[in-house]
Design a protein around this motif. Structure first.
Motif, PDB file in Angstrom:
ATOM      1  N   ARG A 266     -13.914 -13.226   2.736  1.00  0.00           N
ATOM      2  CA  ARG A 266     -13.498 -12.421   1.583  1.00  0.00           C
ATOM      3  C   ARG A 266     -12.381 -13.139   0.812  1.00  0.00           C
ATOM      4  NH1 ARG A 266     -12.701  -8.266   4.418  1.00  0.00           N
ATOM      5  NH2 ARG A 266     -14.679  -7.243   4.020  1.00  0.00           N
ATOM      6  N   ILE A 267     -12.646 -13.424  -0.472  1.00  0.00           N
ATOM      7  CA  ILE A 267     -11.658 -14.044  -1.347  1.00  0.00           C
ATOM      8  C   ILE A 267     -11.198 -13.027  -2.381  1.00  0.00           C
ATOM      9  CG2 ILE A 267     -11.231 -15.831  -3.080  1.00  0.00           C
ATOM     10  CD1 ILE A 267     -13.232 -17.593  -1.720  1.00  0.00           C
ATOM     11  N   LEU A 268      -9.892 -12.892  -2.545  1.00  0.00           N
ATOM     12  CA  LEU A 268      -9.307 -12.087  -3.613  1.00  0.00           C
ATOM     13  C   LEU A 268      -8.973 -13.025  -4.771  1.00  0.00           C
ATOM     14  CD1 LEU A 268      -8.002  -9.501  -4.771  1.00  0.00           C
ATOM     15  CD2 LEU A 268      -5.925 -10.114  -3.485  1.00  0.00           C
TER      16      LEU A 268
ATOM     17  N   GLY B 189      -8.560  -8.406 -11.375  1.00  0.00           N
ATOM     18  CA  GLY B 189      -8.588  -8.471  -9.929  1.00  0.00           C
ATOM     19  C   GLY B 189     -10.013  -8.335  -9.439  1.00  0.00           C
ATOM     20  N   TYR B 190     -10.426  -9.233  -8.545  1.00  0.00           N
ATOM     21  CA  TYR B 190     -11.820  -9.288  -8.119  1.00  0.00           C
ATOM     22  C   TYR B 190     -11.881  -9.714  -6.653  1.00  0.00           C
ATOM     23  CZ  TYR B 190     -11.528 -10.051 -13.125  1.00  0.00           C
ATOM     24  OH  TYR B 190     -11.167  -9.962 -14.444  1.00  0.00           O
ATOM     25  N   VAL B 191     -12.927  -9.281  -5.983  1.00  0.00           N
ATOM     26  CA  VAL B 191     -13.167  -9.691  -4.607  1.00  0.00           C
ATOM     27  C   VAL B 191     -14.552 -10.330  -4.542  1.00  0.00           C
ATOM     28  CG1 VAL B 191     -13.442  -8.939  -2.217  1.00  0.00           C
ATOM     29  CG2 VAL B 191     -11.708  -7.859  -3.674  1.00  0.00           C
ATOM     30  N   LEU B 192     -14.622 -11.494  -3.919  1.00  0.00           N
ATOM     31  CA  LEU B 192     -15.877 -12.200  -3.732  1.00  0.00           C
ATOM     32  C   LEU B 192     -16.114 -12.362  -2.238  1.00  0.00           C
ATOM     33  CD1 LEU B 192     -18.281 -13.720  -5.012  1.00  0.00           C
ATOM     34  CD2 LEU B 192     -16.855 -15.781  -4.986  1.00  0.00           C
TER      35      LEU B 192
ATOM     36  N   ALA C  82      -0.960 -16.635   8.259  1.00  0.00           N
ATOM     37  CA  ALA C  82      -0.657 -17.142   6.927  1.00  0.00           C
ATOM     38  C   ALA C  82      -1.909 -17.108   6.051  1.00  0.00           C
ATOM     39  CB  ALA C  82      -0.111 -18.562   7.017  1.00  0.00           C
ATOM     40  N   LEU C  83      -1.775 -16.549   4.874  1.00  0.00           N
ATOM     41  CA  LEU C  83      -2.897 -16.382   3.942  1.00  0.00           C
ATOM     42  C   LEU C  83      -2.984 -17.603   3.037  1.00  0.00           C
ATOM     43  CD1 LEU C  83      -5.049 -14.470   2.687  1.00  0.00           C
ATOM     44  CD2 LEU C  83      -3.235 -13.596   1.208  1.00  0.00           C
ATOM     45  N   PRO C  84      -4.110 -18.306   3.007  1.00  0.00           N
ATOM     46  CA  PRO C  84      -4.244 -19.417   2.061  1.00  0.00           C
ATOM     47  C   PRO C  84      -4.259 -18.897   0.628  1.00  0.00           C
ATOM     48  CG  PRO C  84      -5.890 -19.547   3.823  1.00  0.00           C
ATOM     49  CD  PRO C  84      -5.278 -18.186   3.905  1.00  0.00           C
ATOM     50  N   VAL C  85      -3.366 -19.423  -0.202  1.00  0.00           N
ATOM     51  CA  VAL C  85      -3.229 -19.011  -1.591  1.00  0.00           C
ATOM     52  C   VAL C  85      -3.348 -20.255  -2.468  1.00  0.00           C
ATOM     53  CG1 VAL C  85      -1.771 -17.917  -3.318  1.00  0.00           C
ATOM     54  CG2 VAL C  85      -1.749 -17.069  -0.966  1.00  0.00           C
TER      55      VAL C  85
ATOM     56  N   GLU D  80      -7.508  -8.229   6.040  1.00  0.00           N
ATOM     57  CA  GLU D  80      -8.928  -8.601   5.967  1.00  0.00           C
ATOM     58  C   GLU D  80      -9.241  -9.492   4.764  1.00  0.00           C
ATOM     59  OE1 GLU D  80     -11.240  -4.995   8.223  1.00  0.00           O
ATOM     60  OE2 GLU D  80     -10.558  -4.581   6.171  1.00  0.00           O
ATOM     61  N   VAL D  81      -8.213  -9.874   4.013  1.00  0.00           N
ATOM     62  CA  VAL D  81      -8.379 -10.866   2.950  1.00  0.00           C
ATOM     63  C   VAL D  81      -8.238 -12.252   3.579  1.00  0.00           C
ATOM     64  CG1 VAL D  81      -7.439 -11.768   0.783  1.00  0.00           C
ATOM     65  CG2 VAL D  81      -7.469  -9.296   1.208  1.00  0.00           C
ATOM     66  N   ASP D  82      -9.201 -13.137   3.307  1.00  0.00           N
ATOM     67  CA  ASP D  82      -9.207 -14.454   3.943  1.00  0.00           C
ATOM     68  C   ASP D  82      -8.588 -15.548   3.088  1.00  0.00           C
ATOM     69  OD1 ASP D  82     -10.687 -13.792   6.425  1.00  0.00           O
ATOM     70  OD2 ASP D  82     -12.273 -13.258   5.021  1.00  0.00           O
ATOM     71  N   ALA D  83      -8.552 -15.362   1.774  1.00  0.00           N
ATOM     72  CA  ALA D  83      -7.955 -16.348   0.873  1.00  0.00           C
ATOM     73  C   ALA D  83      -7.714 -15.684  -0.478  1.00  0.00           C
ATOM     74  CB  ALA D  83      -8.857 -17.574   0.708  1.00  0.00           C
TER      75      ALA D  83
END
Length: 253
Positions: free
Chosen positions: A30-32, A21-24, A84-87, A51-54
């Motif tokens: 912010r991408i998870l 698991g990583y955050v960039l 809706a979170l882009p996945v 606060e996660v954007d994708a």
């Protein structure tokens, strides 16, 4: 561009740890990446769920995607549901984790996008290039660039000629290294060693190498030693709290 490790165990989370698991982050976006087992609590120590954007998922094994379910629950069941979170994931990779809930519970909480090699994606300030890398299931190697910097991540992979292109000149290579020296024969087509990662990093000319997905309970020293035989750059093992500032270096917790 800041890269933060939430966890780096392969297969299952060792006591007090988490799986991949990583955050960039760049320019406030912010991408998870790969929300594996036990990563959500570590994420929520740093940011809110909304606060996660994708989200990017390399493949459908649960040690890389299981905590997508509670992340989506946290967003969907909030007093004010998040957008809706882009996945993004390989086709079909998330079928099992999304089936953990009835469709109505998570309806509207995410927007699914297939990851396919051969075309670039624009996600916030990032350009994403996808590589089809060999694993037991379809696996997407990820190369993310922004502001002249680049991070390459292998997901889980066996030997592939595409690794050289994935990692070429990257500021950071995050490489699966389940075993220190040698992958057992039955998995040799689908997994990598720390020695393999060191050779890839050296030939690709990467600035930093972060070894991840070590077998739970494996001490880091053998993996570091194996990688260092081929690679003489900045080297570390992914543990929770490790951060990499692409304009600086690796900061260990």
């Amino acid at each position: 561009m800041i890269f933060t490790v939430l966890g780096g165990c392969g297969a299952w989370p060792a006591a007090g740890q988490a799986c991949s698991g990583y955050v960039l982050e760049a320019e406030g976006f912010r991408i998870l990446i790969d929300p594996g087992y036990a990563t959500l609590p570590r994420l929520l120590e740093r940011v809110r769920a909304d606060e996660v954007d994708a989200v990017l998922v390399t493949h459908g094994h649960p040690d890389h995607c299981a905590d997508l379910n509670p992340l989506l629950r946290a967003r969907a069941l909030a007093d004010v549901p998040a957008p809706a979170l882009p996945v993004y994931a390989p086709p079909g990779a998330l079928d099992a984790v999304l089936a953990l809930d009835r469709p109505r519970m998570l309806a509207g909480s995410f927007a699914a996008h297939d990851l396919r090699p051969g075309r670039p994606y624009e996600i916030g300030p990032f350009r994403l290039d996808v590589f089809d890398l060999p694993h037991h299931v379809p696996n997407a190697g990820l190369r993310l660039g922004a502001a002249g910097r680049a991070i390459a991540y292998t997901g889980d992979t066996g030997p592939s000629g595409d690794l050289a292109e994935l990692a070429a000149g990257a500021d950071l290579l995050v490489a699966e290294a389940t075993y220190p020296e040698r992958v057992p024969d039955e998995d040799a087509r689908y997994l990598s060693s720390a020695a393999d990662a060191g050779r890839t990093a050296s030939s690709a000319g990467v600035a930093r190498l972060l070894l991840t997905h070590l077998w739970p309970g494996t001490p880091p020293e053998p993996a570091l030693a194996a990688a260092a035989r081929a690679y003489d750059g900045e080297l570390s093992v992914a543990t929770a709290g490790t951060t990499v500032d692409l304009t600086g270096g690796i900061n260990r917790p």
